[in-house]
Every structure is written in C-alpha cells, then in structure tokens.
Design an enzyme around this catalytic site. Sequence first.
Site, PDB file in Angstrom:
ATOM      1  N   ASP A 197      -5.439  -4.045   2.165  1.00 40.33           N
ATOM      2  CA  ASP A 197      -5.680  -5.144   3.371  1.00 40.33           C
ATOM      3  C   ASP A 197      -7.327  -5.276   3.642  1.00 40.33           C
ATOM      4  O   ASP A 197      -7.728  -6.001   4.470  1.00 40.33           O
ATOM      5  CB  ASP A 197      -5.100  -4.938   4.648  1.00 40.33           C
ATOM      6  N   HIS A 228      -3.313   5.134   4.652  1.00 38.46           N
ATOM      7  CA  HIS A 228      -2.006   4.637   3.979  1.00 38.46           C
ATOM      8  C   HIS A 228      -1.006   5.637   3.977  1.00 38.46           C
ATOM      9  O   HIS A 228      -1.407   6.935   3.953  1.00 38.46           O
ATOM     10  CB  HIS A 228      -2.131   4.227   2.475  1.00 38.46           C
TER      11      HIS A 228
HETATM   12  C1  SDX Z   1       0.046  -1.808   4.323  1.00 34.50           C
HETATM   13  O1  SDX Z   1       3.473   1.405   2.967  1.00 34.50           O
HETATM   14  C2  SDX Z   1       3.103   0.430   2.224  1.00 34.50           C
HETATM   15  O2  SDX Z   1       3.216   0.630   1.345  1.00 34.50           O
HETATM   16  C3  SDX Z   1       2.306  -0.440   2.958  1.00 34.50           C
HETATM   17  C4  SDX Z   1       1.296  -1.463   2.240  1.00 34.50           C
HETATM   18  C5  SDX Z   1       2.422  -2.460   1.428  1.00 34.50           C
HETATM   19  O3  SDX Z   1       1.682  -2.933   0.301  1.00 34.50           O
HETATM   20  O4  SDX Z   1       3.381  -2.909   1.794  1.00 34.50           O
HETATM   21  O5  SDX Z   1       0.646  -0.889   1.301  1.00 34.50           O
HETATM   22  C6  SDX Z   1       0.533  -2.614   3.056  1.00 34.50           C
HETATM   23  O6  SDX Z   1       0.667  -1.733   5.258  1.00 34.50           O
HETATM   24  C7  SDX Z   1      -1.241  -1.164   4.336  1.00 34.50           C
HETATM   25  C8  SDX Z   1      -1.776  -0.407   5.626  1.00 34.50           C
HETATM   26  C9  SDX Z   1      -2.332  -1.473   6.472  1.00 34.50           C
HETATM   27  N1  SDX Z   1      -2.499  -0.940   7.888  1.00 34.50           N
HETATM   28  C10 SDX Z   1      -3.803  -0.597   8.078  1.00 34.50           C
HETATM   29  O7  SDX Z   1      -4.706  -0.813   7.581  1.00 34.50           O
HETATM   30  C11 SDX Z   1      -3.695  -0.234   9.650  1.00 34.50           C
HETATM   31  C12 SDX Z   1      -4.939   1.029   9.798  1.00 34.50           C
HETATM   32  N2  SDX Z   1      -4.332   2.227   9.133  1.00 34.50           N
HETATM   33  C13 SDX Z   1      -3.612   3.072   9.819  1.00 34.50           C
HETATM   34  O8  SDX Z   1      -3.069   2.563  11.272  1.00 34.50           O
HETATM   35  C14 SDX Z   1      -2.898   4.098   9.221  1.00 34.50           C
HETATM   36  O9  SDX Z   1      -3.655   4.610   8.251  1.00 34.50           O
HETATM   37  C15 SDX Z   1      -1.615   3.631   8.726  1.00 34.50           C
HETATM   38  C16 SDX Z   1      -0.644   3.001   9.752  1.00 34.50           C
HETATM   39  C17 SDX Z   1      -1.908   2.595   7.553  1.00 34.50           C
HETATM   40  C18 SDX Z   1      -0.821   5.009   8.336  1.00 34.50           C
HETATM   41  O10 SDX Z   1      -0.528   5.578   9.441  1.00 34.50           O
HETATM   42  P1  SDX Z   1      -0.089   7.253   9.527  1.00 34.50           P
HETATM   43  O11 SDX Z   1       0.917   7.450   8.352  1.00 34.50           O
HETATM   44  O12 SDX Z   1       0.309   7.513  10.826  1.00 34.50           O
HETATM   45  O13 SDX Z   1      -1.412   7.758   9.312  1.00 34.50           O
HETATM   46  P2  SDX Z   1      -1.477   9.042   8.651  1.00 34.50           P
HETATM   47  O14 SDX Z   1      -0.469  10.028   9.157  1.00 34.50           O
HETATM   48  O15 SDX Z   1      -2.188   9.254   7.187  1.00 34.50           O
HETATM   49  O16 SDX Z   1      -2.845   9.745   9.680  1.00 34.50           O
HETATM   50  C19 SDX Z   1      -3.366  10.860   9.369  1.00 34.50           C
HETATM   51  C20 SDX Z   1      -4.683  10.944  10.568  1.00 34.50           C
HETATM   52  C21 SDX Z   1      -4.446  10.845  11.939  1.00 34.50           C
HETATM   53  O17 SDX Z   1      -5.518  11.412  12.778  1.00 34.50           O
HETATM   54  P3  SDX Z   1      -4.895  13.066  13.096  1.00 34.50           P
HETATM   55  O18 SDX Z   1      -3.610  12.948  13.887  1.00 34.50           O
HETATM   56  O19 SDX Z   1      -4.605  13.813  11.817  1.00 34.50           O
HETATM   57  O20 SDX Z   1      -6.425  13.487  13.647  1.00 34.50           O
HETATM   58  O21 SDX Z   1      -5.705   9.911  10.180  1.00 34.50           O
HETATM   59  C22 SDX Z   1      -5.859   9.080  11.394  1.00 34.50           C
HETATM   60  C23 SDX Z   1      -4.627   9.323  12.338  1.00 34.50           C
HETATM   61  O22 SDX Z   1      -4.967   9.203  13.576  1.00 34.50           O
HETATM   62  N3  SDX Z   1      -5.907   7.599  10.598  1.00 34.50           N
HETATM   63  C24 SDX Z   1      -6.971   7.071  11.198  1.00 34.50           C
HETATM   64  C25 SDX Z   1      -6.913   5.846  10.431  1.00 34.50           C
HETATM   65  N4  SDX Z   1      -5.495   5.813   9.723  1.00 34.50           N
HETATM   66  C26 SDX Z   1      -5.050   7.174   9.973  1.00 34.50           C
HETATM   67  N5  SDX Z   1      -7.901   7.235  11.935  1.00 34.50           N
HETATM   68  C27 SDX Z   1      -8.800   6.126  12.120  1.00 34.50           C
HETATM   69  N6  SDX Z   1      -8.751   4.986  11.276  1.00 34.50           N
HETATM   70  C28 SDX Z   1      -7.727   4.487  10.628  1.00 34.50           C
HETATM   71  N7  SDX Z   1      -7.369   3.370   9.961  1.00 34.50           N
END
Ligand code: SDX
Length: 392
Positions: A328, A271
């Site tokens: 989700d 998140h």
């Molecule tokens: C919603 O904003 C809100 O409030 C949204 C929401 C709402 O109520 O409106 O809460 C609803 O959108 C929830 C999120 C739903 N999306 C997903 O579940 C999709 C999977 N999640 C990811 O794509 C990701 O976690 C995000 C999009 C939610 C956040 O993306 P970020 O900000 O780019 O993630 P981050 O900066 O926290 O990542 C840090 C690290 C990265 O790796 P490094 O570069 O440090 O090596 O964590 C990794 C990312 O690659 N990472 C994941 C991951 N999420 C982050 N690796 C594997 N699986 C994942 N799901």
Amino acid sequence: LTGAITMDPGYKNSGSCKSDITFLDGEEGILRYRGYAIEDLADKASFLEVSYLVIFGELPTRAQLEQFEADIRKYSLVNEEMKNIIDGFPKTAHPMGVLSSLTSALTAFNPKVVNVENESEMYEAIVKTMGKFLVLATWTFRKSSGYPLNYYDNTKGYVENFLRLMFELPTGPYTINPIVVDALDKLFILHADHEQNCSTSTVRMVGSSHAGLFASISAGVSALWGPLHGGANQAVLEMLEEIQKNGGDADKYLEKAKDKNDPFRLMGFGHRVYKNFDPRAKIIKKAADEVLATLGVNDPVLQIAKKLEESALVDEYFVSRKLYPNVDFYSGIIYRALGIPTDMFTVLFAIGRLPGWIAQWKEMRENKEPIGRPRQIYTGHPLRDFKPFEQR
Ligand code: SDX
C-alpha cells in the site's frame, strides 16, 4: 494452554487451511501465484490472464482467455433495479460501504449463484462476479460524483472498460491511454491474491457456511475497507498529504510513528507476514517512477514517500521490528497520477483482489471444507454461584 491452540490435524477447527493458490515466504520476500513468480506475472501477463490462472490453476491458452473475457462481457450487465439501491445512498457514502452493499444485493437478482451444484454453475457464478463487480465498483464513484452510470462496452477489454466506466461522460468518448492501462494491469495483478489475509479469510469463513459467492465477496469488501488492511492505501496518501501540508518534514512523522503515546502509525509500513521487503512494494515503487515520468507528473508526495522509506530503513525502531514498505505504500501515488480519487483507492484494491477471493472461495467449496469454527483460549471467570439482586 498452548495445547489448545495447536493446529487441528484435520484443519477442521483451526483458523488455518490448505491451499494450492498462493505461496508466500515472509522472510525471503517471495510471492508466487500457482507457482509463477509475481515478478514474471506483473511483467509479462495481463490482469485477466492472471485472474484465470489464480482461479482455474493454469495460465490460459489464447482461446481460453478469449472465452473467459467473452463470458465476463456476457454477464457484465447489472439489473436496472440495482440503481434503486445505489440511489438510496448519500453522495458522501464511502465507496467501499456502497460496494459491499451492492455486491451483496446481487444475490437478490441472481439467486442461483447461492448454491452452485456443479462446475458449469460454478463457472457462471465466477464470470458473473468478475463482470458485475467491476461495473458496480465504478458506479460507487459515478454516484458520489453525480455522473450518470456507465455500462460495460463489449468492444473493449476489462481494464479499458474500468477506465471508461469510471471516466467516460455523455459529452464524448473517453480516450484510453495505453500507459494507464498497463499501469493498472500491473497494479491489479499485484493485488490479485495474498493467501490468508484478513479479507480473504473472511471470504472463506463466510463461504464455509455455504453463503453464496456474492455474499462472501461482500464480506471480503467490508474486511478490506479497514485502514489496517486495504484501507491503508488511502491512509498512506492522506498521511503523505498531511506531511506535505505541514512542511514536508518526513523525519518528524517518523518520530511520531515511533512514539508509543502517539496513535499515529506509518501507514503503508509493516506486515503481518513479510518481515522483509514486500516484493509487490518493490515492483510498485519502480512502476511509480516510470508511470509518473511517462505521464509527466511531478508529484511532491512521491519524494516525501521516498524520504520516509529512506529514513525508516536505517532507523533502529523500524529495522529492529522488521518494518518495511508494503503493497500500500506506493500504490496510491500511482492511482493519484492516473486521476483516481483517493477514496476510490481501496475499491481498486478490491478489483485487483477479486480473482483471489473467488479462487479461494472456489477452492474451499471444491474441497468440501467444513464450516469455519476457530476455537479460543477461555480466560474468563471459573464456575460461580448465581447472585440475587440484594447480593450484587
Ligand atoms: C495489507 O495480510 C496481508 O497479506 C495483507 C495485505 C494483502 O495483500 O492482503 O498484504 C494487504 O493489509 C498490507 C498492510 C496495510 N496496513 C498498513 O500499512 C497499516 C500500517 N501497518 C500496521 O498497522 C501494521 O504493520 C500491520 C497492521 C500491517 C501489522 O500489524 P501488527 O501485526 O500488529 O504489527 P506487528 O506485530 O508486526 O508490530 C510489531 C511492532 C509493534 O510495536 P511493539 O509493540 O513491538 O513496540 O511494530 C509496530 C507495532 O506497534 N508497528 C508499527 C507499524 N507497524 C507495526 N509502528 C509504526 N508504524 C507502523 N506502520
């Protein structure tokens, strides 16, 4: 350069805003609507009660809630000509794309909603949106299923109507299961608002140009559609079904999610703000167990989801990056148990988020906020001389 991105004191040109609606603490995993804890609201209130709270700022009295519900019913009828628009879509169109288009089209039949000049026009725009959006959301499913379009039944409640609009066939009345209504009430409440997430920021941005409420909500629907945002609930179920189809080895997919060369992400995990458990995920996980047990549904993907969560919560890659299940991760499992088709999961997210979008649009307009205009850090070429063709 960092100076360029500091918050403009007047919030005029930055991407941030002030809001009284939702408090969210990502470190502590706290979520409150207008000061009320999400745990209390999910447990003790109805979705329309929480919609009223989020939009107007206070929990309604019984009389206020009854009037709100009656006004939503009064405006739930959708102009028959809207059917010409939905008929233009192929059955295979994704419901979110259809819903965004239909919502924007509402402006054509309700032009007064564009420029609300006073409180009563604002109120009318709000109840029109609450009523018509619910009907249109279900029409997207009816269209893709080849079923006739249903109309709001003024003798039933908002969530009961959602179920009827979705599933009632001309062959006979649809039996409403109170367990399903309770589960949906809770799920819609948990999605009602979430401060400045991607789709809500979109609604505020579009609304800040004084585009109407329907156009602003339509833009929010499009933003929510993305698999990194609201589309994740559909993507989670597709991921779990793929794991199940390939033998149910959750740990294999956990490794895939950690592999930087593999585009696969653990959908429903991580998140932008929560670096602790998403409080909504905790409530939904408990509700998933209760709803499936009460309905006598034994869905193997629930066990796969629990195994994924269990393994991820002790895996250094996820722990070090503070990646926890988000709203989700479990919601789609309940939707599936309630008989909702997978490609409608994000539409249900939109129905839940609608009061939050409306509230944020209303707040932005009432605060007379200027047009949204975030700035940038320019990283392109410095000034250079023009080159004629022969020098290129
Ligand atoms: C919603 O904003 C809100 O409030 C949204 C929401 C709402 O109520 O409106 O809460 C609803 O959108 C929830 C999120 C739903 N999306 C997903 O579940 C999709 C999977 N999640 C990811 O794509 C990701 O976690 C995000 C999009 C939610 C956040 O993306 P970020 O900000 O780019 O993630 P981050 O900066 O926290 O990542 C840090 C690290 C990265 O790796 P490094 O570069 O440090 O090596 O964590 C990794 C990312 O690659 N990472 C994941 C991951 N999420 C982050 N690796 C594997 N699986 C994942 N799901």
